[in-house]
Enzyme design. Structure first.
Site, PDB file in Angstrom:
ATOM      1  N   ASP A 163     -12.595   4.830 -10.647  1.00 37.94           N
ATOM      2  CA  ASP A 163     -13.238   3.370 -10.964  1.00 37.94           C
ATOM      3  C   ASP A 163     -12.254   2.935 -12.379  1.00 37.94           C
ATOM      4  O   ASP A 163     -12.223   1.693 -12.464  1.00 37.94           O
ATOM      5  CB  ASP A 163     -14.634   3.666 -11.569  1.00 37.94           C
ATOM      6  N   GLU A 392     -18.824  17.379 -12.993  1.00 37.89           N
ATOM      7  CA  GLU A 392     -18.295  16.460 -12.177  1.00 37.89           C
ATOM      8  C   GLU A 392     -16.659  16.285 -12.312  1.00 37.89           C
ATOM      9  O   GLU A 392     -15.893  16.216 -11.419  1.00 37.89           O
ATOM     10  CB  GLU A 392     -18.760  14.949 -12.343  1.00 37.89           C
TER      11      GLU A 392
HETATM   12  C1  DGY Z   1     -20.664   4.902 -10.667  1.00 35.32           C
HETATM   13  O1  DGY Z   1     -21.763   4.226 -10.442  1.00 35.32           O
HETATM   14  O2  DGY Z   1     -20.170   5.306 -11.340  1.00 35.32           O
HETATM   15  C2  DGY Z   1     -19.833   4.751  -9.255  1.00 35.32           C
HETATM   16  O3  DGY Z   1     -18.551   5.366  -9.443  1.00 35.32           O
HETATM   17  C3  DGY Z   1     -19.546   3.588  -8.573  1.00 35.32           C
HETATM   18  O4  DGY Z   1     -19.691   3.736  -7.205  1.00 35.32           O
END
Ligand code: DGY
Length: 421
Positions: A163, A392
């Site tokens: 992201d 994570e």
């Molecule tokens: C989040 O919400 O952090 C995700 O990576 C989007 O899919």
């Protein structure tokens, strides 16, 4: 010790199991995510083959009629997450997001099929999934490669899964923030805000969602309408590998046409990937299609290419590159090199180590005969688990656990690494 770790990993997966799909982790991600799900199926396959197939089936039950497989499926309402279905407004029977994610399902399906003990179940399930996965792959080349270059673009950073990668910083300046409806983030209620993307990035994520929504989520329009069109080498490597693997699965199932089409998409992609190679950085780089230039950001996206059948000489260079990076960190492979000024050790995709990416890099290197580096990367994964549990992601300098805890795909990768070795 090995069995104890496997048992702990299984417990994480079972805790996040919702029957026909898994959530990545409770709270932070309360729905089904596309690539999380497909990679998690690999973990299930070691202790419940039927459940592994169900994970993939559920994902593809929500495939759009144009072939796209959405990145989130909102099976049950949960307002602990933003942006929820009302923001996406994609008008699907079961609400989904309107963008996609790295297409790992083809790879996962072949791997689960090859290792299956229940051959009849595997053949039936793979037969049903094959045309659906193939339709998704064709969708990519039809909708995200309008000039037929052989490589596809992502139109939202969330599609890459990475992201807030440094790779997007410059291109993201072109995405406006004016006109974004006011919103309240929920991710920072569940995870340390210092480990997450910034508010400024969130505004731009939402601007893109709003833009695509006004176009009715019509995939024939979205690519050209997006100010963000990024050819990510890691994403393309996953797609290429998935096509290669789907061709093998199609061969096994006697589906010659799917096999031939998949091979053709893969070979075109492999040839085109060469245009992203950077001698200076000794790895592949992103290509910003909206401006027609390579992005000077040597992140993990360009190393993840090891997952695809790239030339051996390139795989050897990537091993050198990882070795150089390792001189400045304790755990491989950081999502951004510590030597670079934008490196942030604990912030999501700007430095931390992710086990799923490590797993894919190691898998590709192993096939390329780069066994030492593959083993080193896997060892680092296990060290991280032993030190910090099923997080994570992890800080590459001190192994600190970051983001959400009890994470499904981290657990799945650990099972996969331990059971397959
Ligand atoms: C989040 O919400 O952090 C995700 O990576 C989007 O899919």
């Amino acid at each position: 010790m090995k069995q104890q770790t496997i048992d702990q990993a299984k417990a994480v997966m079972i805790k996040n199991d919702r029957g026909s799909y898994t959530v990545p982790t409770q709270g932070l991600y309360p729905f089904q995510w596309n690539w999380d799900s497909a990679l998690s199926a690999l973990g299930f396959a070691h202790f419940d083959e039927a459940r592994a197939w169900t994970e993939l089936e559920t994902l593809f039950a929500h495939q759009w009629t144009d072939g796209m497989v959405p990145h989130i499926i909102f099976h049950e309402m949960d307002d602990g997450y933003f942006p929820g279905p009302e923001v996406w407004a994609t008008n699907q029977t079961v609400p989904t997001s309107g963008i996609t994610q790295p297409p790992v399902a083809g790879f996962a399906a072949l791997r689960i099929f090859e290792r299956a003990k229940d051959r009849k179940l595997a053949t039936d399930k793979a037969h049903a999934l094959l045309p659906r996965i193939h339709a998704w792959h064709k969708w990519f080349f039809a909708n995200r490669d309008p000039q037929r270059t052989g490589l596809v673009a992502i139109i939202h950073p969330w599609e890459s899964g990475r992201d807030n990668s440094v790779d997007w910083d410059k291109a993201f300046e072109r995405v406006p923030t004016e006109g974004v409806s006011p919103f309240k983030r929920r991710d920072t209620n569940h995870a340390n805000p210092d480990h997450r993307p910034t508010d400024e990035q969130y505004k731009r994520y939402i601007w893109l969602v709003q833009r695509f929504r006004t176009l009715g989520w019509d995939n024939t329009k979205l690519h050209d309408a997006s100010p963000f069109q990024m050819v990510d080498p890691g994403f393309n490597a996953i797609l290429i590998r998935a096509c290669v693997d789907l061709a093998k699965l199609a061969d096994e199932l006697g589906e010659e046409e799917i096999a031939a089409q998949s091979r053709s998409m893969a070979s075109k992609g492999i040839a085109a990937l060469e245009s992203l190679w950077s001698e200076e950085h000794c790895q592949y780089l992103c290509f910003d299609r909206a401006v027609g230039a390579l992005v000077d950001s040597p992140s993990i996206g360009g190393i993840l290419t090891a997952f695809a059948p790239i030339p051996d000489s390139r795989a050897q260079s990537l091993v050198q590159r990882i070795d150089t990076i390792s001189e400045n960190c304790s755990y491989l492979v950081p999502s951004h090199p510590p030597q670079e000024p934008q490196f942030e050790p604990l912030r999501y995709w700007r430095g931390p180590v992710w086990l799923i990416v490590n797993y894919m890099i190691a898998d590709g290197l192993l096939i390329a005969g780069e066994t030492d580096m593959a083993a080193r990367i896997k060892q680092d994964c296990l060290k991280l688990i032993n030190k910090s549990g099923f997080a994570e992601y992890y800080g590459p300098m001190n192994g600190e656990p970051c983001g959400g805890g009890s994470f499904t795909w981290t657990a799945a990768m650990v099972i996969e690494i331990l059971e397959a070795s």
